[in-house]
Motif scaffolding. Structure first.
Motif, mmCIF file in Angstrom:
data_model
loop_
_atom_site.group_PDB
_atom_site.id
_atom_site.type_symbol
_atom_site.label_atom_id
_atom_site.label_comp_id
_atom_site.label_asym_id
_atom_site.label_seq_id
_atom_site.Cartn_x
_atom_site.Cartn_y
_atom_site.Cartn_z
ATOM 1 N N SER A 2 22.534 -15.411 22.566
ATOM 2 C CA SER A 2 22.979 -14.432 23.538
ATOM 3 C C SER A 2 21.921 -13.346 23.628
ATOM 4 O O SER A 2 20.948 -13.340 22.876
ATOM 5 C CB SER A 2 24.332 -13.852 23.137
ATOM 6 O OG SER A 2 24.219 -13.129 21.931
ATOM 7 N N THR A 4 20.696 -9.178 23.685
ATOM 8 C CA THR A 4 20.980 -7.958 22.928
ATOM 9 C C THR A 4 20.826 -6.752 23.837
ATOM 10 O O THR A 4 19.810 -6.606 24.524
ATOM 11 C CB THR A 4 20.024 -7.818 21.729
ATOM 12 O OG1 THR A 4 20.181 -8.951 20.875
ATOM 13 C CG2 THR A 4 20.328 -6.557 20.936
ATOM 14 N N VAL A 23 32.808 -3.358 21.729
ATOM 15 C CA VAL A 23 33.146 -4.214 20.580
ATOM 16 C C VAL A 23 34.651 -4.325 20.374
ATOM 17 O O VAL A 23 35.117 -5.140 19.570
ATOM 18 C CB VAL A 23 32.468 -3.717 19.276
ATOM 19 C CG1 VAL A 23 30.967 -3.741 19.413
ATOM 20 C CG2 VAL A 23 32.952 -2.322 18.893
ATOM 21 N N GLU A 42 25.018 -2.441 14.841
ATOM 22 C CA GLU A 42 25.183 -3.638 15.656
ATOM 23 C C GLU A 42 26.641 -4.054 15.710
ATOM 24 O O GLU A 42 27.402 -3.807 14.771
ATOM 25 C CB GLU A 42 24.356 -4.796 15.087
ATOM 26 C CG GLU A 42 22.867 -4.633 15.210
ATOM 27 C CD GLU A 42 22.120 -5.869 14.734
ATOM 28 O OE1 GLU A 42 22.783 -6.905 14.498
ATOM 29 O OE2 GLU A 42 20.896 -5.801 14.593
ATOM 30 N N ASP A 44 29.430 -7.206 17.805
ATOM 31 C CA ASP A 44 29.632 -8.326 18.730
ATOM 32 C C ASP A 44 30.437 -7.822 19.914
ATOM 33 O O ASP A 44 31.624 -7.488 19.772
ATOM 34 C CB ASP A 44 30.356 -9.476 18.031
ATOM 35 C CG ASP A 44 29.542 -10.057 16.890
ATOM 36 O OD1 ASP A 44 28.302 -10.113 17.034
ATOM 37 O OD2 ASP A 44 30.130 -10.430 15.859
ATOM 38 N N ARG A 46 32.040 -7.757 23.900
ATOM 39 C CA ARG A 46 32.760 -8.637 24.804
ATOM 40 C C ARG A 46 33.015 -7.862 26.088
ATOM 41 O O ARG A 46 33.610 -6.777 26.065
ATOM 42 C CB ARG A 46 34.084 -9.043 24.154
ATOM 43 C CG ARG A 46 34.865 -10.075 24.914
ATOM 44 C CD ARG A 46 36.069 -10.499 24.100
ATOM 45 N NE ARG A 46 36.669 -11.714 24.585
ATOM 46 C CZ ARG A 46 37.540 -12.437 23.919
ATOM 47 N NH1 ARG A 46 37.893 -12.048 22.708
ATOM 48 N NH2 ARG A 46 38.059 -13.526 24.431
ATOM 49 N N ARG A 51 29.534 -12.620 26.139
ATOM 50 C CA ARG A 51 29.507 -12.342 24.709
ATOM 51 C C ARG A 51 28.060 -12.029 24.351
ATOM 52 O O ARG A 51 27.168 -12.842 24.605
ATOM 53 C CB ARG A 51 29.993 -13.552 23.890
ATOM 54 C CG ARG A 51 31.361 -14.056 24.303
ATOM 55 C CD ARG A 51 32.470 -13.067 23.960
ATOM 56 N NE ARG A 51 33.767 -13.612 24.321
ATOM 57 C CZ ARG A 51 34.331 -13.464 25.509
ATOM 58 N NH1 ARG A 51 33.681 -12.792 26.465
ATOM 59 N NH2 ARG A 51 35.514 -13.967 25.782
ATOM 60 N N THR A 53 25.263 -9.170 21.808
ATOM 61 C CA THR A 53 25.106 -8.203 20.723
ATOM 62 C C THR A 53 24.793 -6.836 21.323
ATOM 63 O O THR A 53 23.919 -6.716 22.188
ATOM 64 C CB THR A 53 23.963 -8.617 19.785
ATOM 65 O OG1 THR A 53 24.271 -9.903 19.227
ATOM 66 C CG2 THR A 53 23.786 -7.606 18.657
#
Length: 485
Positions: A2, A4, A23, A42, A44, A46, A51, A53
């Protein structure tokens, strides 16, 4: 694979609020005080079908020297270089400031992919600031309200090309790797071995200025976390992922924990609370001590907290490179450890130097050893053979004349190991006898240092006819002769 996204901007423009929204939980500390975030965080993210970072960064400062603000700026610029796309935020209510203009020029020179966002633009208060943002020369700004979730659809549209580019990279890479992606891998929750999807969770805790961030940077092999001579640089629990000696790990750097009486500042209270949460979610807790002042009261409280939370514990003594009498000091440290932390008897104690990197191999081995013990499961048959031997060697006492019979034992869980003993009168078993059994478990099944939970349960009465009234024969049966039956 994915993409960043890194969020950058001046202090207090709402970067952490947007990070938490993306997040889906409050990972980053948020406060009205500017400059709360100092490290890169950092998560994850959405957003609709995407999806990716996301990285929260420190507020961009104008300083370029070796001051704390200058080091924070360099760390943020490093994040811009690492990321695929940069979201540059301004405060629409304040409008474009000279600092915004300077940083916009820096981003243009870096050639980074930049999305411009005017945050806090809800209502009429942000209208003028939104229009001023066009002057930065970074294209049309997105109208955002990170606090209320406005403008997320526009942000999604801006990020779609980067998601498509990442997907294209996957398609180009798969034929070379000959990877079958028809079915997703499934991971059994009972499997304890760390994997890329389930890395080993480690929290580094200790008093301020013990060297936690420096140690993690040395493990990573790069200046990923902000360090310096100032105490209390780290303000919230920052997690970084790495493969340390081929072991997938997520390492949490936590704020230094001082005595509760000394914590007056609201932000420090939030920082310590964030660190305590990191301990609860960790699998192994590394308590980092300063060799010059080891085993202070706060160190003991932190180690005791980790044990009470049921985490595997490793004690690491930092700044070993400045110690002259190493053998004598190590002997003293081990004696103090046994005396001051008997509940962690046998836990690994290793010496390290975060500055030079000496002792990192020992620390890694100690972490893996503690993690293995924390996951240990003992067969029921072996447990009950061991229990018979312990009872013969030292029978339970009989308080108030009540004889205690321990008949059966089994392990009910791991992480940490927990055992149940079926016994009569569990309420009167002395705590000293429970400690005797726990210490015996440590020695008998090679489980040094790990928290062990021992539960005593009433064995109950297995006789189904006890307390049942005896049934009387009917009058008719009394008068029937044997020959008539």
């Amino acid at each position: 694979m994915s993409f960043t996204l890194v969020i950058v901007g001046r202090p207090n423009v709402g970067k952490s609020t947007l990070f938490n929204r993306l997040v889906g939980r409050k990972l980053a500390l948020v406060d009205d005080q500017p400059g709360v975030t100092r490290d890169l965080r950092e998560g994850d993210a959405r957003l609709g079908p995407l999806r990716f970072t996301v990285m929260d960064s420190a507020g961009l400062e104008s300083a370029t020297d070796d001051s704390l603000q200058g080091r924070m700026r360099r760390l943020t610029e490093q994040a811009v270089d690492m990321a695929d796309v940069c979201l540059f935020m301004i405060d629409a209510r304040v409008g474009v400031t000279p600092a915004d203009e300077i940083f916009a020029d820096i981003l243009r020179k870096k050639g980074a992919h930049v999305i411009l966002a005017a945050n806090k633009a809800e209502g009429r208060a942000g209208e003028s600031g939104l229009l001023e943002a066009f002057s930065l020369g970074l294209g049309e700004p997105i109208r955002l309200s990170a606090e209320h979730g406005e403008g997320m659809g526009e942000l999604l549209e801006e990020l779609m090309p980067f998601a498509e580019a990442a997907e294209k990279k996957i398609e180009e890479t798969l034929p070379e790797l000959d990877v079958d992606v028809s079915d997703d891998d499934e991971f059994d929750d009972t499997v304890s071995a760390p994997t890329a999807d389930k890395p080993l969770q480690i929290a580094i805790v200790g008093r301020p200025n013990a060297g936690k961030s420096t140690l993690i940077n040395k493990i990573l092999g790069q200046e990923r976390l902000l360090t310096g001579p100032e105490a209390g640089i780290t303000r919230d629990a920052i997690s970084v992922r790495t493969d340390w000696n081929e072991t997938p790990m997520r390492i949490f750097d936590t704020a230094g924990m001082r005595k509760r009486a000394k914590i007056q500042d609201k932000l420090e209270k939030l920082s310590v609370s964030d660190g305590l949460r990191a301990v609860k979610f960790a699998e192994v807790v590394v308590v980092l001590l300063d060799v010059e002042i080891p085993f202070e009261q706060q160190d003991l409280r932190i180690a005791d907290l980790a044990e009470r939370e049921g985490r595997a514990v490793v004690v690491a003594v930092n700044k070993w490179d400045i110690e002259d009498e190493k053998q004598e000091k190590l002997k003293q440290l081990r004696a103090d450890f046994e005396r001051l932390l008997p509940q962690l008897r046998g836990a690994p104690l290793v010496t390290v130097s975060a500055k030079t990197g000496r002792g990192l191999e020992r620390l890694h081995d100690a972490i893996m050893r503690a993690y293995g013990v924390w996951n240990r499961r003992v067969p029921t048959a072996a447990l009950n053979r061991w229990l018979v031997g312990m009872l013969e060697q030292h029978p339970p006492p009989a308080p108030q004349g009540r004889r205690i019979k321990m008949r059966y034992m089994t392990q009910v869980k791991t992480r940490p190991p927990a055992f149940v003993v079926m016994t009569s009168h569990p309420d009167v078993v002395p705590s000293s006898y429970s400690r005797y059994l726990v210490n015996g478990l440590r020695e008998g099944f090679d489980m040094p240092g790990t928290p062990i939970r021992l539960y005593l349960r009433d064995q109950g009465d297995k006789n189904p006819y006890k307390d049942r009234k005896k049934k009387q024969p009917s009058r008719l049966k009394k008068h029937i002769g044997k020959g008539d039956r």
